[in-house]
Design an enzyme around this catalytic site. Structure first.
Site, mmCIF file in Angstrom:
data_model
loop_
_atom_site.group_PDB
_atom_site.id
_atom_site.type_symbol
_atom_site.label_atom_id
_atom_site.label_comp_id
_atom_site.label_asym_id
_atom_site.label_seq_id
_atom_site.Cartn_x
_atom_site.Cartn_y
_atom_site.Cartn_z
ATOM 1 N N HIS A 150 -3.809 -4.710 0.049
ATOM 2 C CA HIS A 150 -2.600 -5.927 0.503
ATOM 3 C C HIS A 150 -3.352 -6.868 1.243
ATOM 4 O O HIS A 150 -3.169 -7.991 1.152
ATOM 5 C CB HIS A 150 -1.713 -5.220 1.361
ATOM 6 N N SER B 79 -0.657 2.064 -2.239
ATOM 7 C CA SER B 79 0.043 2.824 -0.801
ATOM 8 C C SER B 79 0.162 4.358 -1.434
ATOM 9 O O SER B 79 -0.018 5.125 -0.604
ATOM 10 C CB SER B 79 1.320 2.313 -0.480
HETATM 11 P P1 ADP Z 1 6.155 -3.354 -4.705
HETATM 12 O O1 ADP Z 1 6.882 -2.009 -4.477
HETATM 13 O O2 ADP Z 1 6.806 -4.513 -4.578
HETATM 14 O O3 ADP Z 1 5.157 -3.607 -5.786
HETATM 15 P P2 ADP Z 1 3.663 -3.127 -2.956
HETATM 16 O O4 ADP Z 1 3.644 -2.914 -1.500
HETATM 17 O O5 ADP Z 1 3.334 -1.779 -3.707
HETATM 18 O O6 ADP Z 1 5.111 -3.257 -3.286
HETATM 19 O O7 ADP Z 1 2.805 -4.200 -3.475
HETATM 20 C C1 ADP Z 1 3.173 -5.423 -3.036
HETATM 21 C C2 ADP Z 1 2.188 -6.438 -3.841
HETATM 22 O O8 ADP Z 1 0.841 -6.192 -3.677
HETATM 23 C C3 ADP Z 1 2.319 -6.379 -5.281
HETATM 24 O O9 ADP Z 1 2.054 -7.585 -5.898
HETATM 25 C C4 ADP Z 1 0.942 -5.363 -5.762
HETATM 26 O O10 ADP Z 1 0.647 -5.774 -7.242
HETATM 27 C C5 ADP Z 1 0.153 -5.858 -4.730
HETATM 28 N N1 ADP Z 1 -0.868 -4.682 -4.421
HETATM 29 C C6 ADP Z 1 -0.621 -3.715 -4.080
HETATM 30 N N2 ADP Z 1 -1.830 -3.041 -3.790
HETATM 31 C C7 ADP Z 1 -2.918 -3.958 -4.040
HETATM 32 C C8 ADP Z 1 -4.124 -3.598 -4.416
HETATM 33 N N3 ADP Z 1 -4.870 -2.803 -4.034
HETATM 34 N N4 ADP Z 1 -4.968 -5.103 -4.600
HETATM 35 C C9 ADP Z 1 -4.169 -6.340 -5.004
HETATM 36 N N5 ADP Z 1 -3.067 -6.254 -4.942
HETATM 37 C C10 ADP Z 1 -2.031 -5.152 -4.370
#
Ligand code: ADP
Length: 162
Positions: free
Chosen positions: A19, A132
């Protein structure tokens, strides 16, 4: 209209270096970025929304990222974006597993408000399989997560799993 501010929504349960990589890329493009932590994500979160906001703020401070506001929201993302007067939604793309869902969400949000554009950032290769869920799983079983998330996140997880 030029896009100058954006909202980065997600569960952030908890925030990871993946993130944070997206946040750094987005702050290079947008003058203002708001991280919006969804109160009731699809999957039942480990941390409450208040905890997720606090952990995210601490992690950003630890990574020397300033000027990014962290808020909690519930309901439609588009309504949250409008209420913050934001013209763009930031999302991150990892390996191709993200694509179908992100495509569907982006088109749905465009249907709801065609003035708000979704912008995707591709993660750094080293974070392309980081989530996560993985971070929680590794920490739950006593593994080392320092290459996945900041110290403050590790502490919050240690406290939760005590
Ligand atoms: P959601 O449940 O809305 O997917 P997340 O917290 O899992 O929430 O992810 C929020 C955003 O961050 C999403 O667009 C996801 O693809 C992106 N994201 C999560 N982990 C990564 C990562 N390792 N690299 C790039 N983007 C990520």
């Amino acid at each position: 209209m030029r896009l100058s501010n954006a909202i980065y929504p997600g569960s952030f349960d908890p925030i990871t270096y993946g993130h944070i990589d997206i946040v750094r890329r987005a702050t290079r493009l947008f003058d203002d970025l708001v991280i919006a932590v969804v109160a009731n994500p699809r999957k039942k979160p480990l941390f409450s929304v208040t905890e997720r906001v606090r952990i995210t703020e601490k992690a950003l401070a630890e990574c020397d990222i300033c000027g990014v506001k962290v808020i909690a929201y519930d309901g439609l993302l588009i309504d949250c974006a409008k209420s913050h007067n934001v013209q763009a939604i930031v999302r991150g793309l990892r390996a191709n597993s993200d694509f179908d869902y992100e495509f569907q969400m982006a088109l749905t949000n465009r249907d709801l408000d065609s003035d708000i554009e979704t912008v995707f950032f591709m993660t750094a290769g080293c974070y392309s399989f980081l989530s996560s869920s993985i971070v929680k799983e590794v920490k739950r079983f006593g593994g080392e997560i320092k290459s996945f998330a900041p110290k403050s996140v590790e502490q919050a997880l240690a406290h939760k799993f005590e």
